[in-house]
Design a protein around this motif. Structure first.
Motif, PDB file in Angstrom:
ATOM      1  N   ALA A 233       1.377  -4.623  -5.415  1.00 41.70           N
ATOM      2  CA  ALA A 233       1.192  -3.917  -4.148  1.00 41.70           C
ATOM      3  C   ALA A 233      -0.288  -3.642  -3.900  1.00 41.70           C
ATOM      4  N   ARG A 234      -1.005  -3.198  -4.942  1.00 39.63           N
ATOM      5  CA  ARG A 234      -2.429  -2.900  -4.797  1.00 39.63           C
ATOM      6  C   ARG A 234      -3.211  -4.148  -4.413  1.00 39.63           C
ATOM      7  N   PHE A 235      -2.887  -5.291  -5.042  1.00 33.99           N
ATOM      8  CA  PHE A 235      -3.667  -6.491  -4.774  1.00 33.99           C
ATOM      9  C   PHE A 235      -3.192  -7.227  -3.519  1.00 33.99           C
ATOM     10  N   ARG A 236      -2.171  -6.694  -2.862  1.00 31.99           N
ATOM     11  CA  ARG A 236      -1.798  -7.215  -1.546  1.00 31.99           C
ATOM     12  C   ARG A 236      -2.254  -6.243  -0.456  1.00 31.99           C
ATOM     13  N   GLY A 237      -3.180  -5.343  -0.776  1.00 32.28           N
ATOM     14  CA  GLY A 237      -3.755  -4.476   0.235  1.00 32.28           C
ATOM     15  C   GLY A 237      -3.065  -3.136   0.396  1.00 32.28           C
ATOM     16  N   GLY A 238      -2.557  -2.577  -0.706  1.00 35.76           N
ATOM     17  CA  GLY A 238      -1.987  -1.228  -0.656  1.00 35.76           C
ATOM     18  C   GLY A 238      -0.750  -1.126   0.200  1.00 35.76           C
ATOM     19  N   ASP A 239       0.266  -1.953  -0.109  1.00 36.85           N
ATOM     20  CA  ASP A 239       1.507  -1.977   0.657  1.00 36.85           C
ATOM     21  C   ASP A 239       2.323  -0.701   0.402  1.00 36.85           C
ATOM     22  N   ALA A 240       2.698   0.023   1.485  1.00 37.32           N
ATOM     23  CA  ALA A 240       3.438   1.279   1.316  1.00 37.32           C
ATOM     24  C   ALA A 240       4.878   1.029   0.876  1.00 37.32           C
TER      25      ALA A 240
ATOM     26  N   GLN B 190       0.993  10.327   3.188  1.00 31.94           N
ATOM     27  CA  GLN B 190       1.402  10.129   4.581  1.00 31.94           C
ATOM     28  C   GLN B 190       1.942   8.714   4.794  1.00 31.94           C
ATOM     29  N   LYS B 191       1.220   7.716   4.259  1.00 38.01           N
ATOM     30  CA  LYS B 191       1.660   6.329   4.422  1.00 38.01           C
ATOM     31  C   LYS B 191       3.006   6.112   3.732  1.00 38.01           C
TER      32      LYS B 191
END
Lengths: 109, 164
Positions: free
Chosen positions: A58-65, B128-129
């Motif tokens: 998730a972090r290396f795909r741009g911080g996916d929530a 929040q996100k």
């Protein structure tokens, strides 16, 4: 970053290797130890290893929530598993007076 | 920093695997959970780190230690059979699995490209996100998780209570 460098300085591969080793140690605990409580802890370690890999991606795909949401669901399931698993261990201890998985191999009373 | 938390995580897990005393093994596992929480902070995800410490190091480990104390079985019982073949075979298979998987991770070009692209976008996860994603896109999943927790709670009471 390549190979060894990624592992030492926290690239994606470094997190994945840590997750793999954590999973392997959890699996080794389940396979090699006989106490049910320790085997249960090994299962928790394997779940944690999956979480590390999920959040690293998730972090290396741009911080996916979405990943954090799924992490929340995974720990909800882990909490359920903990409650039920420990209740089963207590039930077994009441009936057989043991927490050793080898001594609980028979389905007969 | 990464290597410190990775070492805390892996040494805690190794201590758990090798420790004879179940209580000490449980405390090694707390160290592992804190190490994993540190890794989550380094992954720019403080929400997951806080959840990890509250749920795992807090709730689940307290439950485990409580059961260990209640059962009063701190030491592993004597083995019924030593089963050396199965133990060595499982260790060998596990070592082969780890070796193969680590080799695969290190040699994968796709992972390398993803790591290089991803390193350029350090976006921290905020509560929040995460909350917006949870209640906007996964509301049904959230409700089902609540129902699952309720079912687990009732199941645990039904399993442990002597006469309902």
């Amino acid at each position: 970053m390549s190979g060894m460098d990624a592992i030492l300085h926290g690239g994606l591969q470094g997190y994945l290797v840590v997750a793999l080793l954590l999973f392997a140690l959890g699996l080794a605990t389940v396979l090699l130890r006989r106490t049910l409580l320790l085997q249960f802890m090994g299962v928790e370690l394997m779940l944690n290893a999956a979480n590390v890999a999920l959040l690293a991606f998730a972090r290396f795909r741009g911080g996916d929530a979405q990943a954090t949401v799924f992490y929340l669901f995974i720990i909800a399931v882990a909490a359920c598993e903990a409650a039920i698993g420990l209740a089963l261990v207590i039930g077994l201890f009441r009936h057989r007076d043991t927490t050793d998985s080898d001594r609980a191999a028979s389905l007969k009373q | 920093m990464f290597i410190t938390f990775a070492l805390i995580t892996l040494l805690g897990a190794l201590g758990m695997l090798l420790q004879k005393n179940v209580v000490v093994a449980g405390l090694c596992m707390v160290a592992t959970f804190f190490g994993v929480a540190g890794l989550f902070v380094l992954l720019a995800n403080p929400v997951a780190a806080a959840l990890q410490i509250i749920v795992y190091s807090g709730a689940i480990m307290v439950l485990v230690l409580f059961v260990i104390m209640m059962l009063n079985s701190h030491q592993e019982e004597e083995a019924v059979a030593s089963r050396p073949v199965q133990r060595w075979l499982s260790l060998a298979l596990l070592a082969a699995l780890v070796f193969g998987a680590v080799k695969l991770v290190l040699s994968s070009g796709g992972l390398k490209a993803l790591a290089e692209r991803g390193a350029a976008m350090p976006q921290a996860m905020t509560l929040q996100k995460a909350g917006t994603a949870l209640f906007a896109d996964h509301l049904l999943g959230f409700e089902v998780a609540g129902l699952l927790l309720l079912a687990a709670m009732i199941g645990a009471v039904a399993l442990t209570k002597r006469n309902l």
